[in-house]
Each structure stands twice: as structure tokens, then as C-alpha cells.
Design a protein around this motif. Sequence first.
Motif, PDB file in Angstrom:
ATOM      1  N   MET A 128      17.530  -3.641   8.963  1.00 29.19           N
ATOM      2  CA  MET A 128      17.774  -3.165  10.325  1.00 29.19           C
ATOM      3  C   MET A 128      17.249  -1.752  10.574  1.00 29.19           C
ATOM      4  N   HIS A 129      16.590  -1.161   9.591  1.00 32.78           N
ATOM      5  CA  HIS A 129      16.144   0.228   9.736  1.00 32.78           C
ATOM      6  C   HIS A 129      15.200   0.367  10.931  1.00 32.78           C
ATOM      7  N   PRO A 130      15.460   1.322  11.819  1.00 36.04           N
ATOM      8  CA  PRO A 130      14.658   1.427  13.054  1.00 36.04           C
ATOM      9  C   PRO A 130      13.208   1.821  12.836  1.00 36.04           C
ATOM     10  N   GLU A 131      12.897   2.402  11.684  1.00 38.77           N
ATOM     11  CA  GLU A 131      11.521   2.832  11.439  1.00 38.77           C
ATOM     12  C   GLU A 131      10.744   1.850  10.572  1.00 38.77           C
ATOM     13  N   GLY A 132      11.337   0.724  10.252  1.00 33.55           N
ATOM     14  CA  GLY A 132      10.674  -0.249   9.390  1.00 33.55           C
ATOM     15  C   GLY A 132      10.380  -1.536  10.125  1.00 33.55           C
ATOM     16  N   GLY A 133       9.675  -2.408   9.452  1.00 34.82           N
ATOM     17  CA  GLY A 133       9.397  -3.727   9.985  1.00 34.82           C
ATOM     18  C   GLY A 133       9.959  -4.768   9.041  1.00 34.82           C
TER      19      GLY A 133
END
Length: 573
Positions: A128-133
Motif C-alpha cells: 500500500m506504500h504511496p510511492e511504490g507500485g
Amino acid sequence: MNMKTLLLGAAASVAIAPAAFGAAHEGERGRDGEVKVIYWQAPSIMTPYLSGGTKDLEAASLVLEPMGRYDETGALVPYLATEIPTVENGGVAEDLKSITWKLKEGLVWSDGTPVTSADLKFTAEYCMHPEGGCAQASKFDGVESIDIVDDLTVTVHFTDAKPNPYGPFMGAQSPIIQAAQFKDCLGAKAPECTEANFNPIGTGPFRVTDFRPNDVIQMEANPNYRDPSKPAFATLTLKGGGDANAAGRAVMETGEYDYAWNMQLAPDVLAKMAEGGKGQAISAFGTLVERIEMNLTDPSPDLPEGERSTVAHPHPILSDFKVRKALSMAIDRPLLVEVGYGQAGRATCNLVPAPELYASDNTECLTQDLEGAKALLEEAGWTDTNGDGIRDKDGEKLSLLYQTSTNAVRQDFQALIKDWWNQIGVEVELRNLDASVFFGGDPGSPDTFQKFYADVEMYANNFDGTDPQAYLSAYRCGNEPKPSSQWQGENINRFCNEEYDALLDELSRTGELDKRGDIAKQLNNIITRDTMTIVPLVDRGRVSAASNTLGGVILNTWDSELWNAADWYRVKE
């Protein structure tokens, strides 16, 4: 709402050939030596969170495990969890806004360290990390927070009531990863963690000893696996590459390998191989649909890298619904089934072909209509102004690049579909790419199905379990692969529809099974019949090959095909 009804209401897979071999027996771990598996689409990474490719997900499932799996009937069964949480046993809150998972006591990772609730919480934070895909982001759709109750227990809180709360930590697409190993791999750093991504520490029956991307994976029995009598095999070799024909022959004719995945071969070819006497094809229907994806964005190489196939640039041709519908109308699906799959295929107009509860009765596409397709293109303003057989409009030719992975059946399909599209005045360039690259998910490669640097592309995938909510949620606005997500994301077409998203929200709040079925059918119809964003072709039976000396094999269309490799053993001749 009765959660037991939800768990038991879906249909089981239908076996059309023997799908289980032998009776289980026990003994010492590693007693049966080596087992050899061949995937002609070679795995390129060992985590489903950084690849949407089935071959990567299934390879990873030998090492990484979820709290629960779906068995061969589609029923939910505990793996790392003590039990499947339900309303009845108190694991799912009465208001359906949380689910509590409890780990079995004494579980350890393959490195001998304890598995704790911190690993579950970390897994969710990783995806769920906002900077990852995260390629499995839809599994965590609607998650508000993860609370650690104690060392073995976590509670997943949802923003709204979640009648189907089995997204996080359920099935092969959502396994648990070790916080200690991946702690420095959050967000944009995730693809850079080569050691962790190639050699994950897991709880499964095997652990990686040597990983060669797009080639071969060597594994050994996990010495810390929770059952001391399993796995029966001391080592496992997973060979990748080649083609389906060579893989099938290696099991059924020469006996060089024990198991071959995804026998995407013509029926007569499979029958001939079986005459070799070393193994047999096994098959079962599930949710695997061969389809054509329409790119709604512009893949032109004239655009700057980072802007190709992004929502900033609509497709100059395929943004027109009439063009997409004409392309679908020109296809003879029953002939594709006859040529490519025989009894192991069924023509379909649906992205979700099963279970029956969720399958739309849409049959409009099953009859080819070349003249109707021509008329529709005329209505859309595409005419042949110079008599060369190719339609044009405003100085632009009706020309499409059609790509897929390298496979004999897929190339047969490409040839047939190109001919039908030529007949209605569409110029078609064909491209086929090595499956290991096409499905690899490498953010640096221009040839992945996620980047979609083509106009249309063809492949198949499916969803684990029997509820399609997470699968259909893939097409939510904003879930498209893009540079900021390292080109991860499941909305391959870059589709965005407010009505569709509103129905997804309604599905997430609905508990009554019949109503869930109705909403899922509406979603299916929007993405297929009503917009022709996805053009389904064939509901494919899952076909693989197993050696006559490999016992314990149970073909599963609802989870990883290697889901019960811990139970495999060598049949004594």
C-alpha cells in the motif's frame, strides 16, 4: 448476512480430465530426491507484488504463503492461519468493517526466525506504500489500517463494510513477506531489492538456492517447514523458457520433467503427446479468459518516454467505441476455440466466466458479423478513400499494432484475427514477444504487457478464489500502470469510468449473494459489452501435464497451480 453462505456459495471447478494422482503417503522430508517442473514462460522474479505475470506468481507460491488459500473446489482453507475468519467464529466483525487473522503458533521463516504479526502488518504497508507500485494493490482495496493485537494476531480495518474481506493475506496473489528482509524495500526502492526479490525468505515447502531470471530456479526443501514429513522432494528444479510444445513433450513423451504448466496447445497435439506413455494432460475450468485488451491511450513512439500509454494522451483510433466494437464483431470465436482448444475451451463474451453466480448471460459477441463491422466503421467515418483496402480518416490510416506472447496457439489466433480485421479494412502489424519479457514486469523494459506500447494485446489471466471483486477492481480509475508506479498496476487499458467505479463501491458494501452477482455482471458488461475495452475470446480450461510417477497432484484453478507442492511425492513403479 451469513458469511458461511458467501464462503460456500460459489461453484467448484469442473475437471474434464483426471486432475489428481495417487494417494498421499508420509516419511522423511526429502525422501524422494528431485522433482522437475517446467514453465515455458520463465519466471523473472519471485514475488507477486512486483509482477502481474502468472508464471512469477506461481513460482513464488512455492516459497511465499498466505494466511489462507482456495482449494480445488474454491473453498477457503487455512494455511498460516489457525482458521478462516468468519462472522460466525468472531473473526469478521458484525459490521463487516474488520477481519482478524491469527497465525498458527510456532511458525518460522526458512531462516529459522519467528513469523509474527509484524510481518503481516509490514506486508500490507509494502503493497500500500504511496510511492511504490504494487501489482496486487486491488487486494488491499478499502484497507484503512492494520492493527497488531498481539504477536500472532492482526486486525485489518476497512473504511467501509466489506462483505468479502478476503483480499489481504488470502490466496497466492497476497502472500506474507518477511519484514526483516524487505524493510529497506518500500516504495520506489522495491524493484531495486534484487536479493530479496530473487531469493525471498518464506514459509513454504521450498527455498531458493539459485535464481537465474528467465532461465532456471533451483530450490531445496525448506528445513524449517512446519510439517517434518514434507516436502517429499529434497530439491525442486523449475526450468523456464522454450515453448508449450517442448514442455509437454518433456513430460508426456520423454519423461525428462515431472510437471509442465499451461499446455496451450491444439487438442490433437496433446493427444499425440499422451501416446508417449510417460504422463498425461490434466484440465479443469476456472476463470481463465483469453482476451484482447484495447489500449485507450496513445502508445506512439513519437511521444516522450513517460508519456506513452498514459492517460494524458487518448488513443487516436481506439478511443472511438465504434471502432472497438467493429473489431470485436469481426472475430469468429467458435472457430478460435476449435482451432486452439477443442474441449478445453469455450467461446465467451465475458471477462468473468465463472462461477455461475457472477457470469453474465451476454452472448452477443458469439456470432461473427463482418458486414456489420464494416457498416460500423463507415458510421465512425473510416472509409477507404484511395482503394488500397485500408480505411482512413482525416489523413490517418486505420492501422493497428497487435502484440502477444510467443506461443503457437496465440500466433494462430493472431493470424486468424489479422485476416478478419483485414477483411473489414484494418491494417494489422503483428508482434510476438518472449513470454518471460512480456509478462516480466521489468519497469525498464519497453516490451511488457503493463507498458502496453501497442494498440491491442492478447493474453489470459484469472483471479484466485471464487469472488471477482478484487479482479474487477483492477479497472478502477487511477489503477493504471504509469511511471510513478514503476509501471505496475492492473488497469492495463487505462480505463476510467465513473459508473464503473460507483458500482465497485456498491459491490464492496453488498453482502447478499444474489445482489453481489447482479452487480458483478453489470461491471463485467460495462468493461466488455458496453465499452468493448476488453474483448473476451475464449474461456480456457487450465491444461497442464503431469508425469505418471508424480503423486499428490491436484489441479487447482482457483489459486496457484503449485498450491499443494508440499504434498507431491514420487510414485514407486
